[in-house]
Design an enzyme around this catalytic site. Structure first.
Site, PDB file in Angstrom:
ATOM      1  N   ARG A 121       0.850  -1.186   0.000  1.00 60.14           N
ATOM      2  CA  ARG A 121       0.000   0.000   0.000  1.00 60.14           C
ATOM      3  C   ARG A 121       0.888   1.239   0.000  1.00 60.14           C
ATOM      4  O   ARG A 121       1.935   1.272   0.658  1.00 60.14           O
ATOM      5  CB  ARG A 121      -0.899   0.029   1.234  1.00 60.14           C
ATOM      6  CG  ARG A 121      -1.836   1.256   1.230  1.00 60.14           C
ATOM      7  CD  ARG A 121      -2.687   1.340   2.478  1.00 60.14           C
ATOM      8  NE  ARG A 121      -3.470   2.582   2.465  1.00 60.14           N
ATOM      9  CZ  ARG A 121      -4.265   2.984   3.446  1.00 60.14           C
ATOM     10  NH1 ARG A 121      -4.402   2.220   4.537  1.00 60.14           N
ATOM     11  NH2 ARG A 121      -4.927   4.133   3.359  1.00 60.14           N
ATOM     12  N   HIS A 122       0.476   2.252  -0.729  1.00 61.53           N
ATOM     13  CA  HIS A 122       1.239   3.507  -0.746  1.00 61.53           C
ATOM     14  C   HIS A 122       1.323   4.092   0.654  1.00 61.53           C
ATOM     15  O   HIS A 122       0.536   3.764   1.555  1.00 61.53           O
ATOM     16  CB  HIS A 122       0.616   4.511  -1.713  1.00 61.53           C
ATOM     17  CG  HIS A 122      -0.766   4.960  -1.317  1.00 61.53           C
ATOM     18  ND1 HIS A 122      -1.003   5.837  -0.271  1.00 61.53           N
ATOM     19  CD2 HIS A 122      -1.986   4.656  -1.819  1.00 61.53           C
ATOM     20  CE1 HIS A 122      -2.295   6.059  -0.154  1.00 61.53           C
ATOM     21  NE2 HIS A 122      -2.925   5.353  -1.075  1.00 61.53           N
ATOM     22  N   THR A 168     -10.169   8.363  -0.958  1.00 58.35           N
ATOM     23  CA  THR A 168      -9.330   8.914  -2.023  1.00 58.35           C
ATOM     24  C   THR A 168      -9.240   7.914  -3.152  1.00 58.35           C
ATOM     25  O   THR A 168      -8.568   6.891  -3.044  1.00 58.35           O
ATOM     26  CB  THR A 168      -7.905   9.219  -1.506  1.00 58.35           C
ATOM     27  OG1 THR A 168      -7.973   9.799  -0.217  1.00 58.35           O
ATOM     28  CG2 THR A 168      -7.187  10.139  -2.469  1.00 58.35           C
ATOM     29  N   ARG A 179       0.341   8.935  -5.886  1.00 62.81           N
ATOM     30  CA  ARG A 179       0.798   8.455  -4.579  1.00 62.81           C
ATOM     31  C   ARG A 179       1.362   7.028  -4.661  1.00 62.81           C
ATOM     32  O   ARG A 179       2.291   6.677  -3.929  1.00 62.81           O
ATOM     33  CB  ARG A 179      -0.344   8.529  -3.559  1.00 62.81           C
ATOM     34  CG  ARG A 179      -1.616   7.779  -3.951  1.00 62.81           C
ATOM     35  CD  ARG A 179      -2.784   8.273  -3.109  1.00 62.81           C
ATOM     36  NE  ARG A 179      -4.044   7.567  -3.375  1.00 62.81           N
ATOM     37  CZ  ARG A 179      -4.874   7.891  -4.354  1.00 62.81           C
ATOM     38  NH1 ARG A 179      -4.596   8.888  -5.180  1.00 62.81           N
ATOM     39  NH2 ARG A 179      -6.018   7.218  -4.511  1.00 62.81           N
ATOM     40  N   GLU A 195      -7.214   2.528  -7.276  1.00 57.08           N
ATOM     41  CA  GLU A 195      -8.147   2.478  -6.156  1.00 57.08           C
ATOM     42  C   GLU A 195      -9.591   2.465  -6.665  1.00 57.08           C
ATOM     43  O   GLU A 195      -9.882   2.921  -7.788  1.00 57.08           O
ATOM     44  CB  GLU A 195      -7.910   3.686  -5.237  1.00 57.08           C
ATOM     45  CG  GLU A 195      -8.770   3.714  -3.972  1.00 57.08           C
ATOM     46  CD  GLU A 195      -8.599   2.492  -3.064  1.00 57.08           C
ATOM     47  OE1 GLU A 195      -8.952   1.391  -3.520  1.00 57.08           O
ATOM     48  OE2 GLU A 195      -8.150   2.647  -1.911  1.00 57.08           O
ATOM     49  N   TRP A 196     -10.470   1.919  -5.862  1.00 59.30           N
ATOM     50  CA  TRP A 196     -11.910   1.930  -6.155  1.00 59.30           C
ATOM     51  C   TRP A 196     -12.309   3.361  -6.515  1.00 59.30           C
ATOM     52  O   TRP A 196     -11.939   4.316  -5.815  1.00 59.30           O
ATOM     53  CB  TRP A 196     -12.669   1.463  -4.915  1.00 59.30           C
ATOM     54  CG  TRP A 196     -14.108   1.049  -5.133  1.00 59.30           C
ATOM     55  CD1 TRP A 196     -15.069   1.746  -5.792  1.00 59.30           C
ATOM     56  CD2 TRP A 196     -14.725  -0.152  -4.660  1.00 59.30           C
ATOM     57  NE1 TRP A 196     -16.259   1.066  -5.763  1.00 59.30           N
ATOM     58  CE2 TRP A 196     -16.079  -0.111  -5.066  1.00 59.30           C
ATOM     59  CE3 TRP A 196     -14.282  -1.246  -3.915  1.00 59.30           C
ATOM     60  CZ2 TRP A 196     -16.992  -1.131  -4.771  1.00 59.30           C
ATOM     61  CZ3 TRP A 196     -15.181  -2.255  -3.615  1.00 59.30           C
ATOM     62  CH2 TRP A 196     -16.515  -2.195  -4.044  1.00 59.30           C
ATOM     63  N   TYR A 226     -14.550   6.178  -6.225  1.00 57.38           N
ATOM     64  CA  TYR A 226     -15.588   6.496  -5.252  1.00 57.38           C
ATOM     65  C   TYR A 226     -16.660   7.450  -5.793  1.00 57.38           C
ATOM     66  O   TYR A 226     -17.631   7.745  -5.089  1.00 57.38           O
ATOM     67  CB  TYR A 226     -14.954   7.106  -4.000  1.00 57.38           C
ATOM     68  CG  TYR A 226     -14.004   6.162  -3.305  1.00 57.38           C
ATOM     69  CD1 TYR A 226     -14.405   4.896  -2.909  1.00 57.38           C
ATOM     70  CD2 TYR A 226     -12.684   6.533  -3.043  1.00 57.38           C
ATOM     71  CE1 TYR A 226     -13.535   4.023  -2.269  1.00 57.38           C
ATOM     72  CE2 TYR A 226     -11.805   5.670  -2.400  1.00 57.38           C
ATOM     73  CZ  TYR A 226     -12.238   4.414  -2.023  1.00 57.38           C
ATOM     74  OH  TYR A 226     -11.373   3.558  -1.390  1.00 57.38           O
ATOM     75  N   ARG A 283      -7.187  -4.852  -0.534  1.00 58.91           N
ATOM     76  CA  ARG A 283      -8.002  -5.800   0.222  1.00 58.91           C
ATOM     77  C   ARG A 283      -8.981  -6.529  -0.694  1.00 58.91           C
ATOM     78  O   ARG A 283      -9.234  -7.725  -0.526  1.00 58.91           O
ATOM     79  CB  ARG A 283      -8.735  -5.074   1.347  1.00 58.91           C
ATOM     80  CG  ARG A 283      -7.816  -4.722   2.517  1.00 58.91           C
ATOM     81  CD  ARG A 283      -8.537  -3.953   3.599  1.00 58.91           C
ATOM     82  NE  ARG A 283      -8.708  -2.560   3.222  1.00 58.91           N
ATOM     83  CZ  ARG A 283      -9.592  -1.737   3.778  1.00 58.91           C
ATOM     84  NH1 ARG A 283     -10.401  -2.181   4.735  1.00 58.91           N
ATOM     85  NH2 ARG A 283      -9.666  -0.475   3.403  1.00 58.91           N
TER      86      ARG A 283
END
Length: 244
Positions: free
Chosen positions: A15-16, A28, A72, A103-104, A106, A185
């Site tokens: 993970r960043h 984020t 990131r 990332e998901w 959002y 995850r």
């Protein structure tokens, strides 16, 4: 680890490091935000401890680096591998930036905290019977769990294609992934064959590393290392050899 386990290809999930939004609990996804000074130090410390010849992540054994294109994550990868950028090692041969491990998305919830999202949804008349659960319900204006599943399954299939010929150590085939807390995850769940909304509580701290592999060197038995034995140092090797 046993000699047999050491031959099995692995996937390292990173993970960043910390960002200001992560520190304040804000979701984020697509927003480009940099690491904090603490975040950069988290990654540097992980690299110094875990990455290098004979260490947990040995660059000579990594054949593919897969990174989220968000700034990131890219910066985290840069810090992780900076000591190997000028060396003749395969870790730099094929770095892939792909939205499949971003990332998901959002959507309308970008930049909000968990409680702000729940309040927003209830104002819209949503979640009257049960609480919002992102793994199941997804995000308005963003991604659904089905969309996340599809892109992760595509990536996992590609990784298995890379590793399948080398399940018994015929050649090194470790893969390093640098991404984000929630999508990592989700990746773990899909690697293990669980649905994204399967109830599997996990914590994935900024700068942390998780290790996935296969049970019994079997491509059809993806597994999670719940505890990883670190490689022996050269001094420890000598001592063990003398005791045998």
């Amino acid at each position: 680890m046993s000699d047999r386990e050491s031959l099995t290809p692995r996937v390292f999930l990173v993970r960043h490091g910390e960002t200001e939004w992560a520190k304040s609990g804000r979701f984020t996804g697509t927003t480009e935000i940099g690491l904090t000074a603490t975040g950069a130090q988290q990654v540097s410390s992980a690299a110094a401890t875990l990455i290098g010849p004979g260490r947990l992540i040995d660059p000579s054994r990594v054949v593919r680096v897969i990174v989220s294109p968000r700034r990131r994550a890219a910066k985290t990868c840069e810090i992780l591998l900076k000591d190997f950028s000028s060396r003749p090692t395969r870790i730099w041969d094929d770095v892939t930036y792909t939205e499949d491990i971003a990332e998901w998305d959002y959507g309308d919830y970008e930049g909000c905290t968990d409680q702000e999202i729940r309040n927003l949804r209830k104002k819209k008349g949503l979640d009257l019977e049960k609480e919002w659960y992102i793994w199941r319900d997804g995000c308005e204006g963003g991604e659904s769990s089905k969309q996340v599943t599809e892109r992760l399954d595509r990536l996992i299939s590609q990784i298995k294609d890379i590793q399948r010929p080398y399940m018994n150590g015929e050649a090194s085939a470790d893969v390093l992934i640098v991404a984000h807390g929630l999508i990592n995850r989700c990746f773990v769940k899909r690697w293990l064959g669980f649905a994204v909304d399967f109830d599997l509580p996990m914590i994935f701290a900024p700068g942390a590393v998780a290790v996935l592999s296969y049970k019994n060197n079997d491509i059809d038995k993806p597994a999670l290392h719940v505890g990883v034995a670190l490689p022996l140092s050269s001094d420890e090797d000598s001592v063990r050899g003398a005791e045998q």
